[in-house]
Design a protein around this motif. Structure first.
Motif, PDB file in Angstrom:
ATOM      1  N   GLY A  17       0.827  -1.206   0.000  1.00  0.00           N
ATOM      2  CA  GLY A  17       0.000   0.000   0.000  1.00  0.00           C
ATOM      3  C   GLY A  17       0.862   1.257   0.000  1.00  0.00           C
ATOM      4  O   GLY A  17       0.603   2.195  -0.751  1.00  0.00           O
ATOM      5  N   ASP A  18       1.898   1.261   0.830  1.00  0.00           N
ATOM      6  CA  ASP A  18       2.814   2.414   0.877  1.00  0.00           C
ATOM      7  C   ASP A  18       3.533   2.597  -0.455  1.00  0.00           C
ATOM      8  O   ASP A  18       3.692   3.721  -0.933  1.00  0.00           O
ATOM      9  CB  ASP A  18       3.844   2.238   1.999  1.00  0.00           C
ATOM     10  N   ALA A  19       3.977   1.487  -1.052  1.00  0.00           N
ATOM     11  CA  ALA A  19       4.676   1.561  -2.347  1.00  0.00           C
ATOM     12  C   ALA A  19       3.743   2.091  -3.433  1.00  0.00           C
ATOM     13  O   ALA A  19       4.156   2.869  -4.293  1.00  0.00           O
ATOM     14  CB  ALA A  19       5.226   0.191  -2.737  1.00  0.00           C
ATOM     15  N   ALA A  20       2.477   1.685  -3.383  1.00  0.00           N
ATOM     16  CA  ALA A  20       1.504   2.167  -4.376  1.00  0.00           C
ATOM     17  C   ALA A  20       1.282   3.663  -4.220  1.00  0.00           C
ATOM     18  O   ALA A  20       1.162   4.391  -5.216  1.00  0.00           O
ATOM     19  CB  ALA A  20       0.184   1.410  -4.235  1.00  0.00           C
ATOM     20  N   ARG A  21       1.237   4.154  -2.994  1.00  0.00           N
ATOM     21  CA  ARG A  21       1.080   5.596  -2.767  1.00  0.00           C
ATOM     22  C   ARG A  21       2.306   6.364  -3.263  1.00  0.00           C
ATOM     23  O   ARG A  21       2.174   7.430  -3.866  1.00  0.00           O
ATOM     24  CB  ARG A  21       0.846   5.894  -1.286  1.00  0.00           C
TER      25      ARG A  21
END
Length: 193
Positions: A127-131
């Protein structure tokens, strides 16, 4: 007016027109009906959550989180049955033999706990990488929006004490991002989230 002063007047008009056309976003902001502010604001959370890209990522993470929760419940149910069986067998076993089984069971519980925590952390990192990928993908889009509006900076609304609603370009940014990258599915084939 003398011929020389007329020439200077025309040159002055030409320079003024050239400067007006060269000013970042001056003509396009007015022609496109965009806000004209030096400082724009945006809600980073809303930008991500309401964009097609963000909705896709959030839906995927939530679906995987639900699968992980279901798997965790199944594992807990299995471990509870195993613990109950071990408790019932205790009365019929030698203490040393029971201790060996109890220690093995504790290691199994700890292993399952660590595995599930690792899966939750992996999901959170995704999720953090996608953001992070979203921010990188939208940087040129937001840069173009700044040029079109004549802005020199975009601030996150959460860090702004007070501003006019007309400086908020979140909805406009979302529409441009959706138009440019959609939900990002096509980008995933190229290695982005």
């Amino acid at each position: 007016m003398s011929r020389n002063s007329t020439g200077r007047w025309r040159l002055g008009q030409t320079v003024a027109l050239a400067l007006a056309l060269a000013a970042p976003g001056s003509a396009s902001a007015q022609q496109l009906g965009l806000p004209r502010h030096e400082v724009l604001t945006i809600s980073g959370e809303i930008l991500f959550a309401k964009s097609a890209y963000g909705r896709r990522v959030i839906d995927e993470i939530e679906a995987e989180g639900a699968l992980l929760a279901a798997e965790n419940e199944r594992i807990i149910a299995e471990l509870s049955r195993e613990e109950l069986d071990l408790t019932e067998r205790r009365a019929k076993m030698e203490p040393d033999a029971f201790r060996v089984l109890a220690e093995a069971f504790d290691r199994k519980v700890q292993s399952h706990r660590e595995n599930q925590e690792a899966k939750r952390e992996t999901l959170a990192r995704r999720g953090d990488a996608a953001r992070t990928a979203f921010v990188e993908l939208t940087r040129p889009i937001l840069g173009a929006l700044m040029r079109d509006t004549g802005a020199s900076v975009i601030l996150d609304r959460s860090t702004v004490f007070f501003s006019l609603d007309s400086t908020d370009v979140t909805a406009l940014a979302i529409s441009r991002i959706d138009e440019a990258i959609g939900d990002g599915s096509a980008l995933r084939k190229n290695g982005n989230n």
